[in-house]
Design an enzyme around this catalytic site. Sequence first.
Site, PDB file in Angstrom:
ATOM      1  N   GLY A  14       0.835  -1.204   0.000  1.00 26.01           N
ATOM      2  CA  GLY A  14       0.000   0.000   0.000  1.00 26.01           C
ATOM      3  C   GLY A  14       0.868   1.252   0.000  1.00 26.01           C
ATOM      4  N   PHE A  15       0.215   2.378   0.163  1.00 30.23           N
ATOM      5  CA  PHE A  15       0.906   3.676   0.124  1.00 30.23           C
ATOM      6  C   PHE A  15       1.979   3.766   1.223  1.00 30.23           C
ATOM      7  CE2 PHE A  15       0.078   7.947   2.293  1.00 30.23           C
ATOM      8  CZ  PHE A  15       1.187   8.555   1.736  1.00 30.23           C
ATOM      9  N   LEU A  75      -0.075  -2.969   9.085  1.00 30.30           N
ATOM     10  CA  LEU A  75      -0.654  -1.832   8.352  1.00 30.30           C
ATOM     11  C   LEU A  75      -1.831  -2.241   7.473  1.00 30.30           C
ATOM     12  CD1 LEU A  75       2.156  -0.644   9.197  1.00 30.30           C
ATOM     13  CD2 LEU A  75       2.228   0.462   6.978  1.00 30.30           C
ATOM     14  N   THR A  94     -10.845  -7.189   8.658  1.00 30.61           N
ATOM     15  CA  THR A  94      -9.401  -6.943   8.492  1.00 30.61           C
ATOM     16  C   THR A  94      -8.811  -6.361   9.771  1.00 30.61           C
ATOM     17  OG1 THR A  94      -9.535  -6.665   6.100  1.00 30.61           O
ATOM     18  CG2 THR A  94      -7.697  -5.575   7.200  1.00 30.61           C
ATOM     19  N   ASN A 101      -5.084 -12.386  14.412  1.00 31.08           N
ATOM     20  CA  ASN A 101      -4.114 -13.272  13.746  1.00 31.08           C
ATOM     21  C   ASN A 101      -2.683 -12.769  13.918  1.00 31.08           C
ATOM     22  OD1 ASN A 101      -5.972 -15.169  12.805  1.00 31.08           O
ATOM     23  ND2 ASN A 101      -6.469 -13.928  11.003  1.00 31.08           N
ATOM     24  N   LYS A 107       2.678 -13.472  19.477  1.00 34.97           N
ATOM     25  CA  LYS A 107       2.773 -14.210  20.748  1.00 34.97           C
ATOM     26  C   LYS A 107       3.551 -15.513  20.544  1.00 34.97           C
ATOM     27  CE  LYS A 107      -0.312 -16.595  23.949  1.00 34.97           C
ATOM     28  NZ  LYS A 107      -1.502 -17.407  23.797  1.00 34.97           N
ATOM     29  N   TYR A 147     -14.527   1.208   9.931  1.00 37.68           N
ATOM     30  CA  TYR A 147     -13.102   1.556  10.045  1.00 37.68           C
ATOM     31  C   TYR A 147     -12.781   2.019  11.470  1.00 37.68           C
ATOM     32  CZ  TYR A 147      -8.677   3.927   8.799  1.00 37.68           C
ATOM     33  OH  TYR A 147      -7.360   4.338   8.718  1.00 37.68           O
ATOM     34  N   TYR A 161      -3.644  -8.258  24.667  1.00 39.39           N
ATOM     35  CA  TYR A 161      -2.529  -9.204  24.457  1.00 39.39           C
ATOM     36  C   TYR A 161      -1.298  -8.766  25.265  1.00 39.39           C
ATOM     37  CZ  TYR A 161      -4.341 -12.475  20.996  1.00 39.39           C
ATOM     38  OH  TYR A 161      -5.026 -13.485  20.374  1.00 39.39           O
TER      39      TYR A 161
HETATM   40  P1  NAD Z   1      -3.507   1.751   1.632  1.00 41.17           P
HETATM   41  O1  NAD Z   1      -4.921   1.424   1.294  1.00 41.17           O
HETATM   42  O2  NAD Z   1      -2.649   2.337   0.562  1.00 41.17           O
HETATM   43  O3  NAD Z   1      -2.751   0.471   2.197  1.00 41.17           O
HETATM   44  C1  NAD Z   1      -3.379  -0.588   2.857  1.00 41.17           C
HETATM   45  C2  NAD Z   1      -2.793  -1.891   2.355  1.00 41.17           C
HETATM   46  O4  NAD Z   1      -3.395  -2.978   3.063  1.00 41.17           O
HETATM   47  C3  NAD Z   1      -3.062  -2.127   0.859  1.00 41.17           C
HETATM   48  O5  NAD Z   1      -1.886  -2.550   0.230  1.00 41.17           O
HETATM   49  C4  NAD Z   1      -4.136  -3.209   0.872  1.00 41.17           C
HETATM   50  O6  NAD Z   1      -4.125  -4.004  -0.317  1.00 41.17           O
HETATM   51  C5  NAD Z   1      -3.757  -3.988   2.109  1.00 41.17           C
HETATM   52  N1  NAD Z   1      -4.855  -4.763   2.709  1.00 41.17           N
HETATM   53  C6  NAD Z   1      -6.113  -4.345   2.961  1.00 41.17           C
HETATM   54  N2  NAD Z   1      -6.818  -5.325   3.553  1.00 41.17           N
HETATM   55  C7  NAD Z   1      -5.970  -6.395   3.675  1.00 41.17           C
HETATM   56  C8  NAD Z   1      -6.110  -7.705   4.190  1.00 41.17           C
HETATM   57  N3  NAD Z   1      -7.266  -8.129   4.706  1.00 41.17           N
HETATM   58  N4  NAD Z   1      -5.038  -8.533   4.148  1.00 41.17           N
HETATM   59  C9  NAD Z   1      -3.876  -8.120   3.624  1.00 41.17           C
HETATM   60  N5  NAD Z   1      -3.682  -6.903   3.096  1.00 41.17           N
HETATM   61  C10 NAD Z   1      -4.724  -6.037   3.131  1.00 41.17           C
HETATM   62  O7  NAD Z   1      -3.560   2.710   2.896  1.00 41.17           O
HETATM   63  P2  NAD Z   1      -2.394   3.485   3.655  1.00 41.17           P
HETATM   64  O8  NAD Z   1      -2.719   4.924   3.610  1.00 41.17           O
HETATM   65  O9  NAD Z   1      -1.053   3.036   3.195  1.00 41.17           O
HETATM   66  O10 NAD Z   1      -2.650   3.012   5.159  1.00 41.17           O
HETATM   67  C11 NAD Z   1      -1.846   2.013   5.777  1.00 41.17           C
HETATM   68  C12 NAD Z   1      -2.272   1.868   7.222  1.00 41.17           C
HETATM   69  O11 NAD Z   1      -2.136   3.094   7.914  1.00 41.17           O
HETATM   70  C13 NAD Z   1      -3.741   1.440   7.380  1.00 41.17           C
HETATM   71  O12 NAD Z   1      -3.832   0.500   8.424  1.00 41.17           O
HETATM   72  C14 NAD Z   1      -4.439   2.716   7.754  1.00 41.17           C
HETATM   73  O13 NAD Z   1      -5.574   2.477   8.544  1.00 41.17           O
HETATM   74  C15 NAD Z   1      -3.347   3.446   8.537  1.00 41.17           C
HETATM   75  N6  NAD Z   1      -3.577   4.896   8.497  1.00 41.17           N
HETATM   76  C16 NAD Z   1      -3.330   5.615   7.370  1.00 41.17           C
HETATM   77  C17 NAD Z   1      -3.593   6.978   7.358  1.00 41.17           C
HETATM   78  C18 NAD Z   1      -3.324   7.830   6.138  1.00 41.17           C
HETATM   79  O14 NAD Z   1      -3.589   9.041   6.181  1.00 41.17           O
HETATM   80  N7  NAD Z   1      -2.772   7.337   5.056  1.00 41.17           N
HETATM   81  C19 NAD Z   1      -4.120   7.608   8.497  1.00 41.17           C
HETATM   82  C20 NAD Z   1      -4.384   6.823   9.629  1.00 41.17           C
HETATM   83  C21 NAD Z   1      -4.094   5.472   9.621  1.00 41.17           C
END
Ligand code: NAD
Length: 315
Positions: A14-15, A75, A94, A101, A107, A147, A161
């Site tokens: 992801g990003f 993430l 998720t 998981n 653990k 979310y 945990y």
């Molecule tokens: P993103 O959507 O680009 O990345 C999320 C990644 O998780 C993707 O590659 C997606 O394919 C993968 N994914 C989703 N569900 C999955 C699953 N069940 N199993 C395996 N992979 C799965 O988003 P991001 O902006 O890179 O965010 C990454 C993390 O950071 C997330 O957990 C998000 O909640 C958290 N976050 C991001 C922001 C933000 O502003 N970007 C803010 C707060 C929290």
Amino acid sequence: MKTDDRVLVTGGAGFIGSHLCERLVAAGDEVLCVDNFFTGRRANVASLLGHPNFEIMRHDITCPLFVEVDRIFNLACPASPIHYQFDPVQTTKTSVHGAINMLGLAKRVRAKILQASTSEVYGDPEVHPQPEEYWGRVNPIGVRACYDEGKRCAETLFFDYYRQHNVAIKVIRIFNTYGPRMHPNDGRVVSNFIVQALQNQDITIYGRGEQTRSFCYVDDLIDGMLKMMDSDADLVGPINMGNPRELSIIQLAETVLSLVGGRSKLVFKPLPKDDPKQRQPDISKAKSSLGWEPQVSLEDGLARTIDYFRRQICE
Ligand code: NAD
Ligand code: UDP
């Protein structure tokens, strides 16, 4: 360079995850990137494919995973409202099943595990700026709840945990983060405005644009995440990570327009349901306990992000 540390990054394609994988590989770690490619793309980690310290696995974290690792960055979870609301049941699974998981894995193999939590745990906040002590104001049955409540429950699981099984946890609450490799169609405000401005399309302001957010450049966030993972065992969090510079959505649109140029006009669209009115992190804890605070100005971060999208659109 090799540290012999095996690091699992869920959501690594992801990003944010792709930037983290790059930094870890550069530091000599052996990285296992796990992703179901819901919003992530192989192209995000293209520079790492074939690197001897990098491995990518298609896997959904709602299913158990059995691997040997020393550190886990959890993430995996779609982060943009349009993507997490596309299949809300899967979003909750998720966050919740995924956390169970990954905590179970931590653990079993005695790994340290960091949770990417979010400012959304504060919901539409009545306390401003938001300190970690604030319990938040989330609508538990609204469209954002899959979310927000999923991430809140994941935090609960992390702390249980920790208390019950002594798992080494770290929880960070990430505020709006932006930068290269945001998905151009994921509907988040920074990517939307930049893509619209580059294509001379209307800039879509939801509501009156008076709602505020605080935007952190991705490199700053990764610095904070790595510091948190390496911090003393008793620093478990939660710790806010974000840039405290707050601005209205109108101000963001004007800043993007002034950097891109072009002929776009501002147009007003309905405000999505439960859209928080204001958001600004109180980062005193991150400053005092990690010595961390963002370094990249909004204008510099936006300029780098605009360069990225300009290249994407021209290719
Ligand atoms: P993103 O959507 O680009 O990345 C999320 C990644 O998780 C993707 O590659 C997606 O394919 C993968 N994914 C989703 N569900 C999955 C699953 N069940 N199993 C395996 N992979 C799965 O988003 P991001 O902006 O890179 O965010 C990454 C993390 O950071 C997330 O957990 C998000 O909640 C958290 N976050 C991001 C922001 C933000 O502003 N970007 C803010 C707060 C929290
Ligand atoms: N927003 C907007 N126009 C867009 C996309 C988003 O005005 O094209 C607004 C949205 O309503 C919210 C803010 O920008 O108030 C941030 O939205 P985003 O989806 O990026 O993140 P979040 O709401 O989760 O902070």
